[in-house]
Design an enzyme around this catalytic site. Structure first.
Site, PDB file in Angstrom:
ATOM      1  N   LEU A   1     -22.448  30.895 -54.761  1.00  0.00           N
ATOM      2  CA  LEU A   1     -22.507  31.627 -56.015  1.00  0.00           C
ATOM      3  C   LEU A   1     -22.731  33.188 -56.365  1.00  0.00           C
ATOM      4  O   LEU A   1     -22.348  33.636 -57.281  1.00  0.00           O
ATOM      5  CB  LEU A   1     -23.894  31.188 -56.944  1.00  0.00           C
ATOM      6  CG  LEU A   1     -23.480  29.548 -57.298  1.00  0.00           C
ATOM      7  CD1 LEU A   1     -24.975  28.823 -57.338  1.00  0.00           C
ATOM      8  CD2 LEU A   1     -22.529  29.375 -58.450  1.00  0.00           C
TER       9      LEU A   1
ATOM     10  N   PHE B   1     -28.817  27.780 -49.606  1.00  0.00           N
ATOM     11  CA  PHE B   1     -27.350  27.979 -49.152  1.00  0.00           C
ATOM     12  C   PHE B   1     -26.373  28.239 -50.522  1.00  0.00           C
ATOM     13  O   PHE B   1     -25.303  28.767 -50.235  1.00  0.00           O
ATOM     14  CB  PHE B   1     -26.930  26.763 -48.442  1.00  0.00           C
ATOM     15  CG  PHE B   1     -26.387  25.642 -49.024  1.00  0.00           C
ATOM     16  CD1 PHE B   1     -27.329  24.811 -49.579  1.00  0.00           C
ATOM     17  CD2 PHE B   1     -24.959  25.519 -49.449  1.00  0.00           C
ATOM     18  CE1 PHE B   1     -26.826  23.798 -50.287  1.00  0.00           C
ATOM     19  CE2 PHE B   1     -24.504  24.475 -49.881  1.00  0.00           C
ATOM     20  CZ  PHE B   1     -25.244  23.517 -50.489  1.00  0.00           C
ATOM     21  N   LYS B   2     -26.910  27.942 -51.639  1.00  0.00           N
ATOM     22  CA  LYS B   2     -25.947  27.982 -52.889  1.00  0.00           C
ATOM     23  C   LYS B   2     -25.715  29.187 -52.963  1.00  0.00           C
ATOM     24  O   LYS B   2     -24.713  29.646 -53.537  1.00  0.00           O
ATOM     25  CB  LYS B   2     -26.641  27.092 -53.861  1.00  0.00           C
ATOM     26  CG  LYS B   2     -26.555  25.689 -53.887  1.00  0.00           C
ATOM     27  CD  LYS B   2     -26.971  24.888 -55.008  1.00  0.00           C
ATOM     28  CE  LYS B   2     -27.096  23.438 -54.999  1.00  0.00           C
ATOM     29  NZ  LYS B   2     -27.917  22.832 -53.845  1.00  0.00           N
ATOM     30  N   ASP B   3     -26.459  30.295 -52.623  1.00  0.00           N
ATOM     31  CA  ASP B   3     -26.176  31.567 -52.887  1.00  0.00           C
ATOM     32  C   ASP B   3     -24.820  32.274 -52.097  1.00  0.00           C
ATOM     33  O   ASP B   3     -24.158  32.882 -52.547  1.00  0.00           O
ATOM     34  CB  ASP B   3     -27.113  32.627 -52.123  1.00  0.00           C
ATOM     35  CG  ASP B   3     -28.601  32.742 -53.064  1.00  0.00           C
ATOM     36  OD1 ASP B   3     -28.528  32.481 -54.072  1.00  0.00           O
ATOM     37  OD2 ASP B   3     -29.666  32.772 -52.358  1.00  0.00           O
TER      38      ASP B   3
END
Ligand SMILES: *Cc1c(COP(=O)(O)O)cnc(C)c1O
Length: 462
Positions: A114, A109-111
């Protein structure tokens, strides 16, 4: 909209400056002066939009100073890299809604945050005729999501330290197979803590920091949180349409308190969220905080969900500011005490406020494995260990009748060892991981010494 610090030591600044500042200059975290509140009708209209349009509408509220056409373009490019047309689809498995946040380039989920932050940095650096050298240490997910967010960006180089031989093979390959000229992977002969210590030391050398325009990409940047608010609205719209319920519960696998704090912001904006479930593994400081008003440090334990193996949750200070009704002096003195005692306690009205927003549950190793196994048996669907913690905590704490939405924070193929233990088979690899072992790699092995790493940066910085 202007931004202030949780410690009260800076003048209010606009969004673009807040993004460039990262950590507030007084050591606090940046927050908008007020959280925009949406009317019921506005929420209903927003919630059915396609993801990029919804993201534009939500992020616009917080980023008033970025010209609209530019913001639209940054957002469209950020989510064009996702492999699913819905970006964050919601699938129903049994009684549970799974919000799949793993269709970005690094399958976590950090995509969502970021990809956006990378494009935003590129725009801001170009506008200010500057350059930026990003430095960070990773134990896995953040490093690869940051590298994919910044690869090929103009006037930005990125240096990511990982502990040599101590990250999972897939996570390592996701970093080292990015061979763009502006990406520098440093495999440090040491532990993750060595990497973190060295990064801190280098940022502490203010002369070196300013000479090389060093910047960090950790989870406290306000732009990351803003991007994460979007999928709470998106999921709410889909589930509301299907169930015709208005109130929902979100269960959020939690480490640094970033993701669940974005959910809290959505709730404050008016999204009908009955409760946010803070799902933790054996590192359960946030569960003790919610259930007993006890925020006290313990040793970090290694678990099956490594991206949640955290004690001091870096975004917690933002929520503390709200519990203390915006009393920045009290935030500052409480955190000073916390540095000495390792504990903060809450009572009375504060406990009631916390319990209105959150509930929490800690899930151990055996339960995580059992949840992956049972969920697969019942629904033919594989959960990664982080998501499994969220599913277990959600079902434990939520009464039937209110739709439960569990955030799926990583693709199971990223954590295949835990999945294999639970169900005896390897998750199928999505296209981005197929043949990753055969791709060319670019990585520099280096000693765990700040001086050596500074030398490397000095030679390769923009
Ligand atoms: C980072 C991460 C989390 C924890 O998110 P926070 O914002 O730190 O609370 C959970 N699951 C996965 C897979 C992650 O990478």
């Amino acid at each position: 909209m202007l931004y202030i610090s949780t410690r009260g030591g800076i003048d209010a600044i606009p969004f673009e400056d807040a993004v460039m500042m990262g950590l507030a200059d007084d050591g606090g975290l940046l927050l908008p002066e007020t959280i925009p509140a949406l009317a019921v009708k506005e929420i209903d209209d927003l919630a059915f939009l396609p993801y990029p349009e919804l993201a534009f509408r939500i992020i616009s509220l917080f980023a008033e100073d970025v010209p609209r056409p530019i913001l639209k373009d940054l957002i469209d490019r950020s989510y064009a890299t996702f492999s699913h047309p819905e970006i964050t689809p919601v699938v129903k498995k049994g009684d549970i809604y799974i919000l799949e946040l793993f269709h970005g380039p690094t399958l976590a989920f950090k995509d969502l945050a970021l990809q956006f932050l990378g494009n935003l940095f590129e725009y801001l650096v170009e506008k200010r005729h500057g350059r930026m050298n990003i430095l960070g240490a990773t134990s896995g997910d953040t490093g690869s999501a940051a590298i994919y967010g910044l690869r090929g960006k103009k006037n930005i180089n990125i240096f990511i330290l990982h502990p040599h031989g101590k990250v999972s093979p897939i996570q390592q390959l996701q970093m080292t197979t990015v061979t763009d000229a502006n990406v520098f992977n440093l495999a440090v002969r040491g532990t993750f803590d060595d990497g973190q210590r060295i990064v801190k030391e280098i940022f502490g050398d203010l002369d070196f920091k300013s000479r090389h325009s060093l910047a960090s990409i950790n989870s406290i940047n306000w732009a990351r949180l803003v991007a994460q608010i979007v999928y709470y609205f998106y999921a709410w719209g889909r589930v509301h349409r299907e169930s015709s319920c208005r109130e929902v519960v979100f269960s959020v696998p939690t480490g640094n308190f970033g993701d669940v704090f974005a959910g809290w912001l959505a709730k404050k904006m008016g999204l009908p969220i009955a409760k946010l479930v803070i799902a933790t593994n054996e590192n359960n400081i946030l569960t003790r905080f919610v259930l007993h008003g006890d925020y006290s440090l313990e040793k970090v334990i290694e678990t099956l969900s490594p991206s949640m193996d955290i004690q001091v949750a870096s975004n917690f200070e933002r929520y503390l500011y709200f519990i203390y009704h915006g009393d920045a002096a009290r935030v500052r003195s409480t955190l000073e005490d916390f540095r000495k005692t390792g504990a903060i306690s809450f009572a009375g009205d504060e406990r009631r406020t916390i319990a209105e927003d959150f509930t929490s549950c800690s899930v151990d190793r055996e339960e995580t494995i059992a949840t992956i196994r049972d969920f697969h048996r019942q629904n033919g669907y594989l959960l990664d260990p982080h998501t499994a913690v969220g599913v277990r905590a959600g079902t434990r704490t939520t009464a039937p009748g209110v739709p439960l939405i569990c955030l799926a924070t990583a693709h199971p193929a990223k954590f295949s060892a835990a999945v294999r233990r639970a169900v005896g088979l390897d998750p199928e690899r999505p296209p981005s991981l197929r043949g990753i072992e055969n791709r060319p790699e670019r990585c520099h092995l280096i000693d765990a010494e700040a001086e050596k790493i500074k030398e490397f940066i000095a030679q390769n910085a923009l």
